[in-house]
Design an enzyme around this catalytic site. Structure first.
Site, PDB file in Angstrom:
ATOM      1  N   ARG A 163      -4.092 -13.721  -3.882  1.00 34.03           N
ATOM      2  CA  ARG A 163      -4.823 -12.060  -4.143  1.00 34.03           C
ATOM      3  C   ARG A 163      -4.134 -12.086  -5.580  1.00 34.03           C
ATOM      4  O   ARG A 163      -2.581 -10.525  -5.724  1.00 34.03           O
ATOM      5  CB  ARG A 163      -3.724 -11.605  -3.293  1.00 34.03           C
ATOM      6  N   SER A 239      -1.960  -7.114   5.235  1.00 32.79           N
ATOM      7  CA  SER A 239      -0.640  -8.085   4.784  1.00 32.79           C
ATOM      8  C   SER A 239       0.483  -7.130   3.578  1.00 32.79           C
ATOM      9  O   SER A 239      -0.403  -6.304   3.096  1.00 32.79           O
ATOM     10  CB  SER A 239      -0.137  -9.139   4.455  1.00 32.79           C
ATOM     11  N   GLU A 335       2.304  -7.247  -1.641  1.00 32.12           N
ATOM     12  CA  GLU A 335       0.438  -7.149  -1.752  1.00 32.12           C
ATOM     13  C   GLU A 335      -0.071  -5.467  -1.918  1.00 32.12           C
ATOM     14  O   GLU A 335      -0.864  -5.969  -2.389  1.00 32.12           O
ATOM     15  CB  GLU A 335       0.026  -8.005  -0.354  1.00 32.12           C
TER      16      GLU A 335
END
Ligand SMILES: Cc1cc2nc3c(=O)[nH]c(=O)nc-3n(C[C@H](O)[C@H](O)[C@H](O)COP(=O)(O)OP(=O)(O)OC[C@H]3O[C@@H](n4cnc5c(N)ncnc54)[C@H](O)[C@@H]3O)c2cc1C
Length: 339
Positions: A163, A239, A335
């Site tokens: 990520r 998420s 995130e």
């Protein structure tokens, strides 16, 4: 320039959390020339908006908002085994995946139904079900925010990680990705990836023994729809936190008190732990503060039950972080991009 930007536009339809904040100035760039004109002529720092599926808006956006709406998908070269496909930055990622499957081009089927724009995919190296963008990535073209010049970034130059990419670090905010070129497999050369157990189980349930890329895509879509809330029904940003990656020694200490702690190897001497499991173990699955909540099925997802503000969601996210820190001594980080 004044008539290029609309004034006081609600961003509610443009972010998947469904947060109602205003953009003082808003412009949708449909061509590369539009984008250059907006970048070079609007004053000060710019706010680049893709599909709004990885951001939490906590305040009015006073910088000029440039919405990336560049369209077009083309096969730029093809051999027997592979095709190079260039996708414009404003194309929906999932629509592109469906296009690839319809054209029997493989490699992205495991990433079906990830929301957002294709141009944003390199920013956090999107990934799901054992595949990441970097596995199919060839290069991307990006426009300098300060000069309007276009340049190409190769796979190596993007420095992809979990990520993560150079676009989130060293050159954050300096480039707008205008197109992404991917190397996809052609008919007869696909590499079906069902390493994630849930896909195998779903294919079995569907009665499929020798899956094609379209079957994998359908299986992934079915799994995701059963687990993740649809932003059109319940505002969310997928998420909210990254899965923490811990040194092996720290992880082994934790294991003494929590022998059931799930974990996955993450490179030499590092271990990845699912943040959703940690949040769940803190008793927070389904927890709610007003309209800001932790999703009842997937604790990694924070949701807007209706009229939560960005600050309400941010407050909840800090509470979740504190609980995990107090209980496990692990720091979990968002995130999602917070503005
Ligand atoms: C239900 C749900 C499920 C999700 N599942 C996954 C998943 O499985 N895997 C995964 O990796 N992600 C997942 N996500 C997160 C999200 O889909 C991805 O991060 C996606 O790439 C975000 O794209 P976007 O266009 O919506 O980005 P935005 O939210 O619009 O922008 C995100 C950031 O990128 C910047 N940006 C936007 N466009 C550009 C551009 N063209 N060039 C440079 N910078 C840009 C923005 O300024 C911002 O900082 C999920 C989200 C939701 C809502």
């Amino acid at each position: 320039m004044d008539n290029l930007f609309q004034k006081n536009v609600s961003l509610k339809p443009y972010n998947t959390f469904g947060i109602d904040v205003k953009a003082a100035q808003f412009f949708s760039a449909k061509t590369v020339e539009d984008l250059r004109e907006a970048l070079l002529n609007a004053p000060g720092e710019k706010f680049i908006l893709g599909g709004g599926s990885n951001m939490l808006l906590t305040r009015e956006i006073t910088s000029p908002v440039i919405h990336i709406a560049l369209k077009g998908i083309e096969i730029i070269s093809q051999t027997k085994e592979k095709a190079l496909v260039r996708v414009a930055g404003g194309e929906s990622w999932h629509e592109f995946v469906l296009w690839a499957i319809a054209n029997d081009l493989g490699g992205v089927e495991n990433m079906s139904l990830i929301p957002g724009n294709t141009g944003t995919a390199p920013v956090q190296n999107i990934g799901a079900y054992g595949v990441e963008l970097k596995d199919v990535f060839h290069s991307c073209e990006a426009m300098s925010v300060s000069t309007g010049d276009l340049r190409t970034f190769t796979l190596e130059e993007c420095q992809f990680g979990y990520r993560d990419s150079i676009f989130k670090r060293e050159i954050k905010g300096q480039y707008v990705i205008t197109s992404v070129t991917m190397e996809l497999t052609t008919k007869g050369h696909h590499k079906i990836n069902t390493a994630y157990g849930a896909i195998t189980n779903e294919l079995e349930r569907m009665g499929i023994n020798n899956p094609e890329i379209g079957d994998v895509s359908r299986a992934v879509i079915a799994i995701r729809q059963s687990k993740l809330p649809d932003p059109a029904q319940l505002g969310n940003s997928g998420s909210f936190f990254k899965n923490p990656i811990l040194p092996k020694a720290t992880f082994e200490k934790l294991l003494e008190n929590s022998p059931e702690l799930p974990h996955y190897p993450a490179g030499t001497d590092m271990v990845k732990v699912p943040a959703g499991w940690l949040i769940d173990q803190c008793g927070l699955k389904g927890y709610r503060e007003g309209d800001a909540g932790v999703h009842e099925k997937q604790a990694l997802v924070l949701v807007n039950h209706g009229n939560a503000s960005g600050s309400d969601i941010l407050r909840l996210s800090r509470y979740v972080q504190e609980k995990v820190q107090q209980t496990y001594g692990i720091s979990i980080t968002p995130e999602v991009n917070i503005f």
